[in-house]
Scaffold this motif. Structure first.
Motif, short mmCIF file in Angstrom:
data_model
loop_
_atom_site.label_atom_id
_atom_site.label_comp_id
_atom_site.label_asym_id
_atom_site.label_seq_id
_atom_site.Cartn_x
_atom_site.Cartn_y
_atom_site.Cartn_z
N GLY A 18 0.82 -1.21 0.00
CA GLY A 18 0.00 0.00 0.00
C GLY A 18 0.85 1.25 0.00
O GLY A 18 0.56 2.21 0.71
N VAL A 19 1.90 1.28 -0.83
CA VAL A 19 2.90 2.34 -0.77
C VAL A 19 2.36 3.71 -1.18
O VAL A 19 3.02 4.73 -0.97
N SER A 25 4.01 5.83 2.05
CA SER A 25 4.83 6.67 1.16
C SER A 25 5.91 7.39 1.96
O SER A 25 7.05 7.54 1.48
N GLU A 26 5.59 7.81 3.18
CA GLU A 26 6.61 8.42 4.04
C GLU A 26 7.68 7.40 4.41
O GLU A 26 8.88 7.71 4.45
N LYS A 47 -3.16 4.63 -11.32
CA LYS A 47 -3.56 5.60 -10.31
C LYS A 47 -2.43 5.95 -9.34
O LYS A 47 -2.51 6.97 -8.64
N SER A 48 -1.41 5.12 -9.30
CA SER A 48 -0.28 5.36 -8.39
C SER A 48 0.96 5.83 -9.13
O SER A 48 2.05 5.88 -8.55
N CYS A 217 -2.03 11.59 -2.34
CA CYS A 217 -1.98 10.66 -1.20
C CYS A 217 -3.12 10.99 -0.25
O CYS A 217 -3.08 12.00 0.46
N SER A 218 -4.13 10.16 -0.22
CA SER A 218 -5.30 10.42 0.61
C SER A 218 -5.09 9.86 2.01
O SER A 218 -4.45 8.83 2.20
N SER A 219 -5.62 10.56 3.02
CA SER A 219 -5.52 10.12 4.40
C SER A 219 -6.53 10.88 5.22
O SER A 219 -6.58 12.11 5.18
#
Length: 342
Positions: A18-19, A25-26, A47-48, A217-219
């Motif tokens: 799930g990078v 990603s961090e 999408k990535s 990057c959604s969160s």
């Protein structure tokens, strides 16, 4: 700062699932900066693509960062190709919220089992870390008075998630918490019963704040401070008081869980500092005096749950050179880059 001897040498491949997510990603960024190579799993390569075309473009160009498609993480063997030749695995990918426990809890167990089996079958894998959560150890609410330890489990959420209707308005959160319990318990069951060749650890954070490497990057948690800046209060399920931890520090705990030779079978509780949202608003008003903010949240409640963060703080010092958690103001500024007025 003296760099400790790592469990795996620089130049080794690290698999991060799930990078494209906030923490993952961090984490990829920190491993790359330390001289490691990163292979990241995503469900959709197109999408990535922002990861290879923008954020990690330089590393991708020299072959130190690559993406691999794993469309269904619950399938047996889904990670067989992804783990080939890697020295460490960071399982960060997770299922979100849902009102059907059958669509969250069994798939969480299945995905954990799938990646553990693949990792155990690949001789090169020496370390494994799972992104768990505080909610795997304790029921997150203003009423909880638990002191969380290595042996704490959130059995209350599991019972609530499998309870018959009618359900409380917090039911989806209970299902999410139960999923985290199930995922981490499956990790320790596998390690105990299957005795794989790798060392396993878990990282258990609270509310993760801080920068996003890209707007793509959604969160949910990383959006709360920008939303508050724009006049949107945190969601109703988010308590008026939280332990906030910077995403950089959560990622660093994963790095330590992989690289530290002395950290084995650990649950690294990394909660950070206790904040009320009113304290966050006060800090934002000080940082941006020309901006008009929403009113304070009328609540004097505070979280009563506690934990010993000695291990996390020692790793913060050992691997990051920090004596304490980052200041709230610095986390806010990181989180608002590209959003707030200068």
């Amino acid at each position: 700062m003296t760099v400790p001897t790592p469990a795996i040498p620089k130049g080794s491949w690290v698999l991060i699932t799930g990078v494209n997510g906030h923490v993952a990603s961090e984490l990829a960024s920190q491993f790359l900066e330390r001289g490691y190579r990163v292979r990241g799993t995503v469900r959709d390569l197109a999408k990535s693509s922002w990861l290879v075309d923008d954020v990690f473009k330089t590393f991708a160009a020299i072959g130190d960062f690559e993406l691999i498609r794993v469309p269904d993480i619950v399938q047996d063997g889904a990670f067989d190709a992804a783990v080939k030749g890697v020295s460490a695995v960071a399982h960060v990918a997770a299922f979100g919220f849902g009102d059907d426990p059958n669509k969250v809890i069994p798939p969480t167990i299945a995905s954990m089992r799938s990646i553990l089996k693949s990792a155990a079958a690949e001789p090169s894998v020496k370390r494994f870390v799972y992104t768990s959560s505080v909610v795997a150890a304790a029921y997150f609410s203003m009423d909880t008075t638990d002191h969380v330890t290595h042996d704490s489990w959130n059995d209350k959420a599991v019972a609530e998630a499998w309870s018959p209707p009618p359900h409380k308005e917090t039911f989806e959160f209970a299902v999410y918490m139960a999923g985290k319990v199930a995922g981490e318990k499956e990790l320790w069951r596998f390690v105990t019963e299957e005795k794989p060749q790798f060392v396993a650890n878990a990282v258990n954070p609270q509310t993760i704040l801080g920068r996003r490497l890209s707007k793509n990057c959604s969160s949910v948690s990383a959006a709360m401070i920008p939303n508050l800046y724009n006049g949107i209060y945190p969601p109703p399920l988010i308590s008026p008081c939280v332990y906030g931890i910077d995403v950089k520090e959560v990622a660093l705990m994963h790095v330590a869980a992989v690289l530290d030779l002395d950290v084995k079978s650990a649950r690294i509780h990394v909660w950070g500092r206790l904040y009320t949202w009113n304290q966050v608003l006060a800090a934002m008003r000080k940082l941006f005096p020309k901006h008009t903010f929403v009113d304070d949240i009328s609540s004097g409640e505070t979280l009563k749950m506690t934990v010993d963060q000695t291990l996390a703080l020692s790793l913060l010092k050992k691997w990051g050179g920090q004596d304490d958690w980052r200041k709230l103001e610095d986390v806010i500024l990181d989180n608002l880059k590209g959003t707030a007025e200068e």
